[in-house]
Design a protein around this motif. Structure first.
Motif, mmCIF file in Angstrom:
data_model
loop_
_atom_site.group_PDB
_atom_site.id
_atom_site.type_symbol
_atom_site.label_atom_id
_atom_site.label_comp_id
_atom_site.label_asym_id
_atom_site.label_seq_id
_atom_site.Cartn_x
_atom_site.Cartn_y
_atom_site.Cartn_z
ATOM 1 N N UNK A 119 51.102 -6.065 -15.099
ATOM 2 C CA UNK A 119 51.987 -5.858 -13.941
ATOM 3 C C UNK A 119 53.415 -6.302 -14.264
ATOM 4 N N UNK A 120 53.528 -7.414 -14.963
ATOM 5 C CA UNK A 120 54.860 -7.906 -15.372
ATOM 6 C C UNK A 120 55.515 -6.907 -16.327
ATOM 7 N N UNK A 121 54.746 -6.436 -17.291
ATOM 8 C CA UNK A 121 55.268 -5.473 -18.279
ATOM 9 C C UNK A 121 55.730 -4.185 -17.600
ATOM 10 N N UNK A 122 54.953 -3.762 -16.627
ATOM 11 C CA UNK A 122 55.267 -2.491 -15.962
ATOM 12 C C UNK A 122 56.463 -2.582 -15.008
ATOM 13 N N UNK A 123 57.005 -3.785 -14.918
ATOM 14 C CA UNK A 123 58.219 -3.931 -14.100
ATOM 15 C C UNK A 123 59.481 -3.602 -14.900
ATOM 16 N N UNK A 124 59.334 -3.366 -16.230
ATOM 17 C CA UNK A 124 60.568 -3.187 -17.019
ATOM 18 C C UNK A 124 61.442 -2.022 -16.537
ATOM 19 N N UNK A 125 60.861 -0.931 -15.942
ATOM 20 C CA UNK A 125 61.765 0.092 -15.390
ATOM 21 C C UNK A 125 62.645 -0.449 -14.260
ATOM 22 N N UNK A 126 62.053 -1.279 -13.401
ATOM 23 C CA UNK A 126 62.829 -1.833 -12.287
ATOM 24 C C UNK A 126 63.890 -2.819 -12.793
ATOM 25 N N UNK A 127 63.502 -3.654 -13.733
ATOM 26 C CA UNK A 127 64.479 -4.580 -14.333
ATOM 27 C C UNK A 127 65.642 -3.810 -14.959
#
Ligand SMILES: [Fe+2]
Ligand SMILES: [Fe+2]
Length: 414
Positions: free
Chosen positions: A295-303
């Motif tokens: 879940x943390x990794x998949x936030x990279x688009x938002x970051x």
């Protein structure tokens, strides 16, 4: 000499003036004065031009000739008053004929000032006439001095005949002076304008050079930013540069306009910039991720979107960062957006990114050649389902033009 001869000579003079090429007022006046002297037998002469500044008017000598003695300075002016011969003619518009300047009758307003005599010269007879334009304004004065006749020791007075000769040409001459004066004025103005244009051109070139430098600095900064985001990935090499070029290639094949193509060419490389904000422990973890880590990794688009959204020139880049893991049929992340709701730029980069990942070695896979890569992308494998992952229009372009992708890879391979 009869009237016929006089008018013939006048005509000849007019033709002479007409034939003169465009030249400066001074050059024209030199020729005119010489011609007038030859016609009248005057051994010396001066042409004055009327100059104006505000209410002030004066005569400025523009051509001076003397066959007998050297002329000193022409650096003098004559005030327009009735006290001097030329001044009287300029002021009154009348012709002045004097047989001997040292014996001017006292009833005349003007007199001859011996101080103005050139050294070793003796002025005697004078014919002075105005040059008037069509508005009857005096714009100049011609002064002819000492009429010489072959075989006579002393200068002779000017006669009616000489007056008849020069009077008809005076008006034409005046218009020529005005025209030449105006031409000169225009020429000066034009050359000033040209100079100004040259200066503006140089300034423009400087601005363009500065813009080019700024642009270069901008491109370098975002490339550094893109590289910074790869710091925890091992051996990605030219990945970001290749993704730029594949995306540019696909956008052009898709017939997007130039602005779009140029923008995607530098924006594509920033697709994973959000990885900079992902927890390092997650980024560097070898082996599988648990649900929280995933879940943390998949936030990279938002970051990534958060990093890029503030700069107007990075609008497309922030869009690409946010949507590059979305899938055509939905089911991607972070939102599950589908179809044309996914921006075209991100749909293009998704294809470019996968193509390059397949061509590159990863801890879990070898590098595939172009043929194998295209086969997987078009037909799918256990991880990729082309029909649900990619924009079908872009995929049909890829199937037609995939050799272009191969060329870019060959050119920019690690
Ligand atoms: Fe990514
Ligand atoms: Fe990537």
């Amino acid at each position: 000499m009869g009237d016929m001869t006089v008018s013939n000579q006048a005509l000849e003079f007019l033709e002479f003036v007409e034939q003169q090429p465009r030249q400066s007022v001074r050059q024209l006046m030199d020729k005119v004065l010489l011609k007038s002297r030859l016609m009248t037998g005057a051994e010396a002469g001066t042409i004055f031009i009327v100059r104006k500044k505000g209410q002030q008017r004066w005569l400025e000598p523009i051509s001076l000739q003397n066959d007998v003695v050297r002329i000193g300075s022409n650096d003098f002016i004559v005030p327009i008053t009735a006290k001097s011969i030329a001044g009287f003619v300029a002021g009154s518009g009348e012709i002045a004929r004097i047989d001997d300047v040292y014996k001017i009758p006292p009833k005349r307003t003007y007199s001859f000032n011996p101080d103005n005599e050139l050294s070793n010269y003796h002025t005697m007879s004078v014919l002075c006439f105005p040059l008037k334009n069509y508005q009857e304004q005096v714009i100049g004065v011609v002064q002819l001095i000492n009429r010489r006749i072959n075989g006579k020791d002393d200068p002779m007075p000017f006669e009616d005949e000489q007056i008849q000769l020069v009077t008809p040409i005076a008006r034409v001459l005046a218009t020529h002076i005005e025209r030449a004066d105006m031409l000169e004025h225009i020429r000066t103005k034009n050359s000033r304008l040209r100079q100004r244009n040259r200066e503006l051109g140089e300034q423009r070139a400087q601005v363009i050079a500065m813009q080019a430098e700024t642009e270069e600095a901008f491109l370098l900064s975002i490339q550094l930013l893109a590289r910074a985001s790869e710091i925890h990935d091992e051996g990605t090499g030219n990945h970001i540069v290749r993704v730029n070029e594949y995306s540019y290639f696909l956008a052009k094949e898709y017939r997007m306009n130039r602005a779009f193509c140029d923008e995607i060419r530098y924006s594509a490389q920033l697709h994973d910039v959000g990885k900079m904000s992902v927890d390092v422990a997650v980024l560097k973890k070898k082996g599988g991720l648990d649900d929280a880590e995933r879940a943390e990794m998949d936030k990279h688009p938002i970051y990534g979107h958060q990093i890029l959204e503030t700069a107007p020139r990075l609008n497309m880049a922030s869009e690409i960062a946010l949507y590059h893991h979305e899938k055509w049929a939905g089911g991607g992340y972070p939102f599950g957006t589908a179809g044309e709701d996914i921006p075209l730029s991100a749909r293009i980069v998704a294809i470019a990114d996968i193509y390059d990942a397949l061509r590159s070695e990863r801890p879990y896979k070898p590098a595939f050649n172009h043929k194998k890569t295209i086969e997987i992308m078009l037909k799918g494998d256990d991880r990729i389902d082309p029909a649900s992952h990619f924009d079908p229009n872009l995929m049909s372009l890829l199937s037609k033009h995939h050799q272009g992708m191969n060329k870019i890879h060959r050119r920019l391979k690690d």
